[in-house]
Design a protein around this motif. Structure first.
Motif, PDB file in Angstrom:
ATOM      1  N   ASP A   1     -10.315-132.744  90.277  1.00 52.25           N
ATOM      2  CA  ASP A   1      -8.789-132.784  88.748  1.00 52.25           C
ATOM      3  C   ASP A   1      -8.846-134.582  88.631  1.00 52.25           C
ATOM      4  O   ASP A   1      -9.819-135.316  89.011  1.00 52.25           O
ATOM      5  CB  ASP A   1      -7.334-132.177  89.039  1.00 52.25           C
ATOM      6  N   ALA A   2      -8.254-134.861  87.971  1.00 53.16           N
ATOM      7  CA  ALA A   2      -8.037-135.773  87.394  1.00 53.16           C
ATOM      8  C   ALA A   2      -7.667-137.533  88.879  1.00 53.16           C
ATOM      9  O   ALA A   2      -7.273-138.549  88.430  1.00 53.16           O
ATOM     10  CB  ALA A   2      -6.888-136.322  85.909  1.00 53.16           C
ATOM     11  N   LYS A   3      -6.234-136.582  89.126  1.00 49.39           N
ATOM     12  CA  LYS A   3      -5.760-136.866  91.037  1.00 49.39           C
ATOM     13  C   LYS A   3      -6.436-137.578  91.654  1.00 49.39           C
ATOM     14  O   LYS A   3      -6.278-137.988  92.968  1.00 49.39           O
ATOM     15  CB  LYS A   3      -4.280-136.310  91.069  1.00 49.39           C
ATOM     16  N   GLY A   4      -8.228-136.946  91.339  1.00 47.90           N
ATOM     17  CA  GLY A   4      -8.375-137.434  92.781  1.00 47.90           C
ATOM     18  C   GLY A   4      -9.122-135.813  93.663  1.00 47.90           C
ATOM     19  O   GLY A   4      -9.243-135.570  94.486  1.00 47.90           O
ATOM     20  N   ASN A   5      -8.202-134.718  93.512  1.00 49.69           N
ATOM     21  CA  ASN A   5      -8.268-133.664  93.873  1.00 49.69           C
ATOM     22  C   ASN A   5      -9.786-132.580  94.324  1.00 49.69           C
ATOM     23  O   ASN A   5      -9.246-132.765  92.808  1.00 49.69           O
ATOM     24  CB  ASN A   5      -6.949-132.531  94.269  1.00 49.69           C
ATOM     25  N   SER A   6      -9.920-132.570  94.957  1.00 51.15           N
ATOM     26  CA  SER A   6     -11.319-131.413  94.926  1.00 51.15           C
ATOM     27  C   SER A   6     -11.485-130.527  95.723  1.00 51.15           C
ATOM     28  O   SER A   6     -10.972-130.248  96.697  1.00 51.15           O
ATOM     29  CB  SER A   6     -12.209-132.834  94.598  1.00 51.15           C
ATOM     30  N   ILE A   7     -11.761-129.436  94.845  1.00 50.28           N
ATOM     31  CA  ILE A   7     -12.494-128.202  95.618  1.00 50.28           C
ATOM     32  C   ILE A   7     -14.057-127.351  95.481  1.00 50.28           C
ATOM     33  O   ILE A   7     -14.610-128.335  94.826  1.00 50.28           O
ATOM     34  CB  ILE A   7     -11.425-126.858  94.923  1.00 50.28           C
ATOM     35  N   THR A   8     -14.681-127.277  96.501  1.00 51.12           N
ATOM     36  CA  THR A   8     -16.309-127.399  97.003  1.00 51.12           C
ATOM     37  C   THR A   8     -16.714-125.712  97.006  1.00 51.12           C
ATOM     38  O   THR A   8     -15.288-124.789  97.652  1.00 51.12           O
ATOM     39  CB  THR A   8     -16.868-128.306  97.731  1.00 51.12           C
ATOM     40  N   ALA A   9     -17.086-125.705  96.464  1.00 52.37           N
ATOM     41  CA  ALA A   9     -18.011-123.504  96.461  1.00 52.37           C
ATOM     42  C   ALA A   9     -19.644-123.810  96.650  1.00 52.37           C
ATOM     43  O   ALA A   9     -19.927-124.555  96.370  1.00 52.37           O
ATOM     44  CB  ALA A   9     -17.441-122.998  95.116  1.00 52.37           C
ATOM     45  N   ALA A  10     -20.212-122.708  97.046  1.00 54.25           N
ATOM     46  CA  ALA A  10     -21.480-122.523  96.546  1.00 54.25           C
ATOM     47  C   ALA A  10     -22.127-122.667  95.464  1.00 54.25           C
ATOM     48  O   ALA A  10     -23.305-122.956  95.594  1.00 54.25           O
ATOM     49  CB  ALA A  10     -21.673-121.143  97.652  1.00 54.25           C
ATOM     50  N   ASP A  11     -22.063-122.380  94.223  1.00 58.42           N
ATOM     51  CA  ASP A  11     -21.650-122.279  92.851  1.00 58.42           C
ATOM     52  C   ASP A  11     -20.963-121.930  91.796  1.00 58.42           C
ATOM     53  O   ASP A  11     -19.722-122.057  92.262  1.00 58.42           O
ATOM     54  CB  ASP A  11     -23.215-120.943  92.653  1.00 58.42           C
ATOM     55  N   ALA A  12     -21.388-122.642  90.977  1.00 57.29           N
ATOM     56  CA  ALA A  12     -20.080-122.819  89.660  1.00 57.29           C
ATOM     57  C   ALA A  12     -19.477-121.460  89.709  1.00 57.29           C
ATOM     58  O   ALA A  12     -18.033-121.792  88.805  1.00 57.29           O
ATOM     59  CB  ALA A  12     -20.635-123.935  88.824  1.00 57.29           C
ATOM     60  N   GLU A  13     -19.963-120.381  89.134  1.00 55.19           N
ATOM     61  CA  GLU A  13     -18.996-119.552  89.031  1.00 55.19           C
ATOM     62  C   GLU A  13     -18.587-118.885  89.738  1.00 55.19           C
ATOM     63  O   GLU A  13     -17.065-118.221  90.061  1.00 55.19           O
ATOM     64  CB  GLU A  13     -20.447-117.800  89.253  1.00 55.19           C
ATOM     65  N   THR A  14     -18.515-119.322  91.294  1.00 51.58           N
ATOM     66  CA  THR A  14     -17.383-118.710  92.413  1.00 51.58           C
ATOM     67  C   THR A  14     -15.989-120.109  92.358  1.00 51.58           C
ATOM     68  O   THR A  14     -15.011-120.062  92.466  1.00 51.58           O
ATOM     69  CB  THR A  14     -18.348-119.345  93.932  1.00 51.58           C
ATOM     70  N   LEU A  15     -17.021-121.006  92.102  1.00 54.21           N
ATOM     71  CA  LEU A  15     -15.390-122.122  91.974  1.00 54.21           C
ATOM     72  C   LEU A  15     -14.564-122.150  90.927  1.00 54.21           C
ATOM     73  O   LEU A  15     -13.802-121.859  90.987  1.00 54.21           O
ATOM     74  CB  LEU A  15     -16.320-122.981  91.854  1.00 54.21           C
ATOM     75  N   THR A  16     -15.679-121.558  89.852  1.00 54.21           N
ATOM     76  CA  THR A  16     -14.769-121.758  88.347  1.00 54.21           C
ATOM     77  C   THR A  16     -13.506-120.045  88.296  1.00 54.21           C
ATOM     78  O   THR A  16     -12.327-120.710  88.038  1.00 54.21           O
ATOM     79  CB  THR A  16     -14.953-122.082  87.375  1.00 54.21           C
ATOM     80  N   GLN A  17     -14.013-119.300  89.019  1.00 56.26           N
ATOM     81  CA  GLN A  17     -12.975-118.784  89.382  1.00 56.26           C
ATOM     82  C   GLN A  17     -12.024-118.341  90.607  1.00 56.26           C
ATOM     83  O   GLN A  17     -10.795-118.379  89.993  1.00 56.26           O
ATOM     84  CB  GLN A  17     -14.177-117.050  89.830  1.00 56.26           C
ATOM     85  N   LYS A  18     -12.047-119.065  91.175  1.00 53.28           N
ATOM     86  CA  LYS A  18     -11.277-119.421  92.064  1.00 53.28           C
ATOM     87  C   LYS A  18     -10.710-120.807  91.754  1.00 53.28           C
ATOM     88  O   LYS A  18      -9.002-120.094  92.250  1.00 53.28           O
ATOM     89  CB  LYS A  18     -12.172-119.667  93.415  1.00 53.28           C
TER      90      LYS A  18
END
Length: 220
Positions: A110-127
């Motif tokens: 996000d704009a503040k530098g907080n991040s989250i990682t997943a194996a693929d974009a579909e899983t990441l954006t769903q979460k």
């Protein structure tokens, strides 16, 4: 802490739904019918023309409706054989988040530098966002061609350009094509599955070559 971060992303995008929403979320019009062998030949010729495009840059607008909520804004997207770099912006132009895909994983920041990682974009954006961005197929679909997955159905117009495509659980409709540096590519794409309605408007497109990537890396 991880759950709080995920909810933060969700609230960020849901809040934007009250600023602007996606329009035109109605039943899709009846698709073109593949009329004759001549158009089929043109279709195959068009697919061959764009087959070699595997690295590109797109600027445009994106709109999403999912479970009664909406998001709309702009995006920039650089795609290569291995990597994707997507930046999402609010309607006022402020960057909200970036999505970076490598051969190993996908990270949303996000704009503040907080991040989250997943194996693929579909899983990441769903979460994080509550809806799936079909990045695996979108690189091909945004160029007006099927991905390597099985095709459930497809139609194309008299010029040989895809009109509709059903693939990977998505119904995809192409409403307009424009000449982009000698290639006719879609400028308005509608994607729908059981939970998500997504609209992508491509305002500018450019092909990325290995030499331009090398020059960019040198300048950096």
């Amino acid at each position: 802490m991880k759950q709080d971060l995920q909810m933060k992303f969700v609230r960020l995008f849901i809040a934007l739904s009250f600023v602007t929403t996606v329009t035109g979320c109605t039943s899709l019009p009846k698709p073109d019918v593949n009329p004759n062998s001549a158009s089929q030949d043109r279709h195959q010729a068009h697919l061959q023309d764009i087959a070699g495009i595997d690295q590109f840059s797109i600027k445009g607008r994106i709109g999403v409706q999912a479970e009664g909520k909406g998001f709309s804004g702009s995006l920039t997207w650089q795609h290569s054989k291995i990597n994707d770099d997507i930046a999402l912006y609010s309607p006022l132009g402020g960057q909200l988040a970036s999505i970076k895909k490598t051969s190993e994983n996908v990270t949303l920041e996000d704009a503040k530098g907080n991040s989250i990682t997943a194996a693929d974009a579909e899983t990441l954006t769903q979460k994080t966002l509550g809806w799936q961005l079909p990045l695996a197929g979108l690189a091909d679909w945004s160029l007006g061609r099927p991905s390597s997955s099985a095709i459930q159905a497809s139609t194309w117009n008299e010029q040989g350009y895809l009109s509709t495509l059903k693939q990977d659980g998505w119904d995809i409709q192409y409403e307009n094509y424009t000449d982009q540096n000698g290639h006719f590519l879609p400028s308005k794409i509608l994607l729908r599955n059981e939970k998500v309605y997504l609209k992508l408007l491509v305002e500018s497109w450019s092909r990325i070559t290995n030499s331009s990537i090398a020059n960019s890396n040198t300048s950096n």
